[in-house]
Design a protein around this motif. Structure first.
Motif, PDB file in Angstrom:
ATOM      1  N   ASP A  19      37.684  31.797  45.645  1.00  0.00           N
ATOM      2  CA  ASP A  19      36.721  31.618  44.559  1.00  0.00           C
ATOM      3  C   ASP A  19      37.113  32.511  43.383  1.00  0.00           C
ATOM      4  O   ASP A  19      37.127  32.083  42.224  1.00  0.00           O
ATOM      5  CB  ASP A  19      35.317  31.962  45.068  1.00  0.00           C
ATOM      6  CG  ASP A  19      34.257  31.735  44.012  1.00  0.00           C
ATOM      7  OD1 ASP A  19      34.440  30.801  43.212  1.00  0.00           O
ATOM      8  OD2 ASP A  19      33.266  32.474  43.986  1.00  0.00           O
ATOM      9  N   PHE A  20      37.451  33.747  43.686  1.00  0.00           N
ATOM     10  CA  PHE A  20      37.869  34.670  42.628  1.00  0.00           C
ATOM     11  C   PHE A  20      39.115  34.136  41.917  1.00  0.00           C
ATOM     12  O   PHE A  20      39.183  34.127  40.685  1.00  0.00           O
ATOM     13  CB  PHE A  20      38.175  36.054  43.224  1.00  0.00           C
ATOM     14  CG  PHE A  20      38.914  36.937  42.275  1.00  0.00           C
ATOM     15  CD1 PHE A  20      38.254  37.579  41.235  1.00  0.00           C
ATOM     16  CD2 PHE A  20      40.286  37.100  42.373  1.00  0.00           C
ATOM     17  CE1 PHE A  20      38.948  38.369  40.327  1.00  0.00           C
ATOM     18  CE2 PHE A  20      40.985  37.890  41.477  1.00  0.00           C
ATOM     19  CZ  PHE A  20      40.312  38.519  40.447  1.00  0.00           C
TER      20      PHE A  20
ATOM     21  N   PHE B 241      45.619  37.877  50.898  1.00  0.00           N
ATOM     22  CA  PHE B 241      44.826  38.921  50.237  1.00  0.00           C
ATOM     23  C   PHE B 241      45.735  39.899  49.500  1.00  0.00           C
ATOM     24  O   PHE B 241      45.430  40.341  48.381  1.00  0.00           O
ATOM     25  CB  PHE B 241      43.984  39.655  51.281  1.00  0.00           C
ATOM     26  CG  PHE B 241      42.714  40.196  50.699  1.00  0.00           C
ATOM     27  CD1 PHE B 241      41.540  39.464  50.754  1.00  0.00           C
ATOM     28  CD2 PHE B 241      42.702  41.414  50.044  1.00  0.00           C
ATOM     29  CE1 PHE B 241      40.372  39.940  50.188  1.00  0.00           C
ATOM     30  CE2 PHE B 241      41.545  41.895  49.481  1.00  0.00           C
ATOM     31  CZ  PHE B 241      40.372  41.158  49.548  1.00  0.00           C
TER      32      PHE B 241
ATOM     33  N   VAL C 283      45.827  37.917  55.667  1.00  0.00           N
ATOM     34  CA  VAL C 283      46.148  39.251  55.122  1.00  0.00           C
ATOM     35  C   VAL C 283      47.199  39.129  54.016  1.00  0.00           C
ATOM     36  O   VAL C 283      47.085  39.750  52.955  1.00  0.00           O
ATOM     37  CB  VAL C 283      46.638  40.195  56.256  1.00  0.00           C
ATOM     38  CG1 VAL C 283      47.177  41.504  55.677  1.00  0.00           C
ATOM     39  CG2 VAL C 283      45.505  40.475  57.240  1.00  0.00           C
TER      40      VAL C 283
ATOM     41  N   GLU D 172      35.810  33.779  49.486  1.00  0.00           N
ATOM     42  CA  GLU D 172      35.481  34.588  48.297  1.00  0.00           C
ATOM     43  C   GLU D 172      36.729  34.864  47.460  1.00  0.00           C
ATOM     44  O   GLU D 172      36.698  34.816  46.231  1.00  0.00           O
ATOM     45  CB  GLU D 172      34.858  35.912  48.728  1.00  0.00           C
ATOM     46  CG  GLU D 172      33.400  35.794  49.138  1.00  0.00           C
ATOM     47  CD  GLU D 172      32.759  37.144  49.428  1.00  0.00           C
ATOM     48  OE1 GLU D 172      33.479  38.165  49.422  1.00  0.00           O
ATOM     49  OE2 GLU D 172      31.544  37.170  49.678  1.00  0.00           O
ATOM     50  N   ALA D 173      37.831  35.159  48.165  1.00  0.00           N
ATOM     51  CA  ALA D 173      39.086  35.440  47.457  1.00  0.00           C
ATOM     52  C   ALA D 173      39.560  34.199  46.695  1.00  0.00           C
ATOM     53  O   ALA D 173      40.002  34.285  45.536  1.00  0.00           O
ATOM     54  CB  ALA D 173      40.150  35.885  48.448  1.00  0.00           C
TER      55      ALA D 173
ATOM     56  N   LEU E  77      33.986  40.023  43.640  1.00  0.00           N
ATOM     57  CA  LEU E  77      33.596  38.692  44.084  1.00  0.00           C
ATOM     58  C   LEU E  77      32.084  38.625  44.163  1.00  0.00           C
ATOM     59  O   LEU E  77      31.449  39.469  44.763  1.00  0.00           O
ATOM     60  CB  LEU E  77      34.194  38.386  45.452  1.00  0.00           C
ATOM     61  CG  LEU E  77      35.708  38.500  45.536  1.00  0.00           C
ATOM     62  CD1 LEU E  77      36.158  38.228  46.948  1.00  0.00           C
ATOM     63  CD2 LEU E  77      36.340  37.519  44.589  1.00  0.00           C
TER      64      LEU E  77
ATOM     65  N   TRP F 222      49.740  47.919  47.961  1.00  0.00           N
ATOM     66  CA  TRP F 222      49.868  46.470  48.147  1.00  0.00           C
ATOM     67  C   TRP F 222      51.326  46.021  48.159  1.00  0.00           C
ATOM     68  O   TRP F 222      51.693  45.125  48.924  1.00  0.00           O
ATOM     69  CB  TRP F 222      49.099  45.719  47.057  1.00  0.00           C
ATOM     70  CG  TRP F 222      47.640  46.047  47.080  1.00  0.00           C
ATOM     71  CD1 TRP F 222      46.950  46.819  46.194  1.00  0.00           C
ATOM     72  CD2 TRP F 222      46.684  45.640  48.064  1.00  0.00           C
ATOM     73  NE1 TRP F 222      45.627  46.922  46.556  1.00  0.00           N
ATOM     74  CE2 TRP F 222      45.433  46.201  47.709  1.00  0.00           C
ATOM     75  CE3 TRP F 222      46.757  44.880  49.230  1.00  0.00           C
ATOM     76  CZ2 TRP F 222      44.283  46.008  48.443  1.00  0.00           C
ATOM     77  CZ3 TRP F 222      45.602  44.682  49.969  1.00  0.00           C
ATOM     78  CH2 TRP F 222      44.370  45.239  49.579  1.00  0.00           C
TER      79      TRP F 222
ATOM     80  N   LYS G 271      46.859  38.373  46.350  1.00  0.00           N
ATOM     81  CA  LYS G 271      45.744  38.354  45.391  1.00  0.00           C
ATOM     82  C   LYS G 271      45.608  39.715  44.707  1.00  0.00           C
ATOM     83  O   LYS G 271      45.467  39.810  43.484  1.00  0.00           O
ATOM     84  CB  LYS G 271      44.435  38.002  46.105  1.00  0.00           C
ATOM     85  CG  LYS G 271      43.283  37.770  45.139  1.00  0.00           C
ATOM     86  CD  LYS G 271      41.936  37.959  45.795  1.00  0.00           C
ATOM     87  CE  LYS G 271      41.556  39.419  45.798  1.00  0.00           C
ATOM     88  NZ  LYS G 271      40.167  39.719  46.030  1.00  0.00           N
ATOM     89  N   GLU G 272      45.683  40.779  45.496  1.00  0.00           N
ATOM     90  CA  GLU G 272      45.553  42.118  44.918  1.00  0.00           C
ATOM     91  C   GLU G 272      46.739  42.445  44.017  1.00  0.00           C
ATOM     92  O   GLU G 272      46.584  43.104  42.991  1.00  0.00           O
ATOM     93  CB  GLU G 272      45.414  43.167  46.038  1.00  0.00           C
ATOM     94  CG  GLU G 272      44.099  43.071  46.791  1.00  0.00           C
ATOM     95  CD  GLU G 272      42.879  43.214  45.883  1.00  0.00           C
ATOM     96  OE1 GLU G 272      42.914  44.053  44.968  1.00  0.00           O
ATOM     97  OE2 GLU G 272      41.901  42.458  46.077  1.00  0.00           O
TER      98      GLU G 272
ATOM     99  N   ARG H 227      28.525  32.638  44.678  1.00  0.00           N
ATOM    100  CA  ARG H 227      28.643  31.462  43.817  1.00  0.00           C
ATOM    101  C   ARG H 227      27.259  30.838  43.625  1.00  0.00           C
ATOM    102  O   ARG H 227      26.499  30.665  44.545  1.00  0.00           O
ATOM    103  CB  ARG H 227      29.560  30.458  44.506  1.00  0.00           C
ATOM    104  CG  ARG H 227      29.781  29.176  43.760  1.00  0.00           C
ATOM    105  CD  ARG H 227      30.507  28.250  44.680  1.00  0.00           C
ATOM    106  NE  ARG H 227      31.851  28.780  44.924  1.00  0.00           N
ATOM    107  CZ  ARG H 227      32.921  28.247  44.357  1.00  0.00           C
ATOM    108  NH1 ARG H 227      32.823  27.239  43.550  1.00  0.00           N
ATOM    109  NH2 ARG H 227      34.095  28.736  44.615  1.00  0.00           N
TER     110      ARG H 227
ATOM    111  N   LYS I   1      46.183  40.848  40.713  1.00  0.00           N
ATOM    112  CA  LYS I   1      45.247  41.614  39.896  1.00  0.00           C
ATOM    113  C   LYS I   1      45.911  42.857  39.320  1.00  0.00           C
ATOM    114  O   LYS I   1      45.752  43.163  38.140  1.00  0.00           O
ATOM    115  CB  LYS I   1      44.035  42.029  40.736  1.00  0.00           C
ATOM    116  CG  LYS I   1      43.035  40.904  40.936  1.00  0.00           C
ATOM    117  CD  LYS I   1      42.096  41.171  42.078  1.00  0.00           C
ATOM    118  CE  LYS I   1      41.225  42.387  41.847  1.00  0.00           C
ATOM    119  NZ  LYS I   1      40.328  42.646  42.986  1.00  0.00           N
TER     120      LYS I   1
END
Lengths: 308, 226
Positions: free
Chosen positions: A119-120, A72, A69, A116-117, B8, A44, A75-76, B11, A79
């Protein structure tokens, strides 16, 4: 003849423009693909090195997939580095890139993953807020609120019609409880700090009840916090307390006990057979020298226990 | 890239979002070896179930108790006794007894209020009353007072005939009898606790005190409601 020359020039110019645009697009897509490949193999940081420097160039500024991209990748990295806090840079970058990608437009698959990302990332703020409330220390309220604020802002960006009033109310109640637990802890604190913690606890419970007036736990905990503060004041009385001071302390305590009565009654009204509120009312009336009322609640408790 | 979107999950609209996210947090802590028995709901459920099996306890009652762990805890200290204890100390320290009573320890007896006796013993015993040291005695009932040595102050939780019995037993002796009853002064008490605007205050029978050779201090008189 001259018209023909102009047409040829125009044609050649158009060819140059189209081919430049094509080459730029292919080259741009190449950076995105390289970054994607590096991401797939878990590199990453390298992926970021490839894409980040060129992201603001004209070729990428309006490229939704490139921003997706990049988001993302951030985001990684968030984490993997284990960063935390409302201002954690990788997380903030991830959100900014993903939001920009969504504004620019993406294919449906990328869009679903981007949501989804986000949301995470949104939940990660929420979880951090919970973690800080559970291990609460004096002075961390602002950071907790900031984390929750980021969560709420992100949630609203994903779903503008979402009603977060109950969650906000829950956070306030948990903050109230965290402050109240500090008051009950054994560790010594300056009296000014204790006063500030108490006021903060009451304020948070008040906020919780503004958001959800029927919150049983907030009503009960508010009453207990007020009552216990009165008891703490009483416990400071000793042989050096003058008669005048005793009267003053008593006035302060009775004021707190009287303030505790309303929320305790409100909690009791919601769950009339709950022992903890009956005990609370019995104790409060006793502290207010209202023996008949206290005895009536005692009788109710004995009746409930007798029926078990 | 999609595979990396890992944890993920879909929801779901849920009213207990906080609880659900908290569970995720606890699981994460468990995964990292940071979970404690206190923070792990699973562990608590396991222990609860184990206890239930061992002792045949109904699970619902334990669940009801576990609700309390989510709330702040009521301080069960006896608030009225804390206040009364300080009043009693002032009554002992601010009044005057005849000279023959000012030798040896200064004795304060409590009848029928173990909590008040405990607070006085803890916070006020051995403190100075003039040149005397305060000794706190506790009695279960009026009858058990008969075997006691001379006491300077008696606080009696009883009312009516039982309070009168104590008053008769000390007759005209210089003993300050204190009560907490609506008929306290009528039944021989010299000072009686009363409730005024939810506060503990006191009334005094200063004429009767004078007959017993007790001089009620000005500070006490000034705070009395009658």
């Amino acid at each position: 003849m001259s018209a023909m020359k102009i047409d040829i020039r125009s044609f050649l110019l158009a060819c140059v423009v189209v081919s430049a645009s094509f080459c730029s697009s292919v080259w741009a897509q190449g950076e995105v693909d390289r970054a994607t490949e590096l991401g797939r193999s878990g590199n990453w940081a390298d992926a970021k090195q490839v894409l980040r420097p060129v992201l603001n160039t004209p070729a990428y500024q309006t490229n939704g997939r490139a921003w997706f991209v990049m988001g993302f990748i951030h985001k990684e990295l968030h984490k993997s580095t284990g960063e935390f806090g409302s201002d954690a840079p990788e997380r903030l970058e991830a959100i900014a890139c993903l939001q920009r990608a969504m504004q620019l437009g993406m294919n449906p698959t990328d869009r679903a993953v981007a949501i989804e990302a986000m949301d995470f990332l949104s939940r990660s703020y929420f979880r951090e807020a919970i973690g800080m409330v559970e291990g609460f220390t004096w002075g961390s309220t602002e950071e907790i609120k900031a984390l929750y604020g980021r969560y709420e802002a992100l949630e609203m960006s994903l779903n503008p019609t979402k009603d977060l009033a109950h969650q906000r109310s829950d956070l306030s109640r948990y903050l109230g409880q965290a402050h109240a637990m500090l008051l009950e802890s054994e560790s010594p604190r300056p009296s000014a700090e204790l006063k500030a913690i108490f006021e903060a606890a009451i304020g948070h419970y008040g906020d919780a009840l503004k958001g959800n007036p029927n919150d049983y736990a907030a009503q009960y905990n508010l009453a207990i916090t007020l009552y216990n503060e009165g008891v703490r004041k009483l416990k400071r009385i000793d042989h050096e307390t003058s008669m005048f001071e005793l009267m003053e302390i008593q006035d302060g305590c009775i004021d707190l006990f009287e303030r505790a009565l309303n929320p305790m009654q409100a909690a009791h009204a919601q769950q009339p057979n709950r022992l903890e509120t009956l005990k609370g009312l019995m104790t409060l009336h006793y502290a207010l020298s209202q023996k008949a009322e206290s005895d009536a609640y005692r009788a109710q408790i004995e009746q409930i226990l007798g029926n078990r | 890239m999609h595979a990396a979107s890992d944890e993920l999950s879909a929801r779901q609209a849920s009213p207990s979002f906080w609880t659900r996210e908290r569970t995720v947090l606890v699981r994460r802590k468990e995964h990292c070896g940071q979970a404690t028995w206190k923070s792990s709901g699973l562990a608590r459920c396991f222990i609860a179930a184990l206890i239930c099996c061992m002792y045949g306890i109904d699970l619902p009652s334990l669940q009801a108790q576990s609700q309390l762990t989510h709330t702040n805890t009521l301080d069960e200290s006896d608030t009225r006794s804390i206040t009364k204890a300080n009043f009693l100390f002032h009554f002992a320290a601010s009044n005057e007894w005849p000279a023959q009573c000012m030798e040896g320890p200064f004795r304060l007896a409590i009848i029928g209020n173990p909590s008040l006796h405990a607070i006085l013993s803890d916070k006020y015993a051995m403190k100075s009353i003039g040149l005397q040291s305060l000794e706190v005695l506790g009695f279960e009932d009026v009858a058990s007072l008969e075997s006691a040595p001379f006491v300077h102050v008696i606080y009696c939780e009883e009312s009516g005939a039982k309070l009168q019995q104590v008053a008769d037993a000390i007759a005209n002796a210089p003993v300050l009898l204190i009560s907490d009853a609506s008929d306290g002064l009528q039944n021989g008490a010299l000072i009686n606790f009363v409730s005024v605007n939810n506060r503990i205050r006191f009334e005094i029978n200063s004429e009767e005190a004078a007959k017993r050779d007790l001089l009620i201090g000005n500070r006490i008189l000034s705070w009395a409601v009658k």
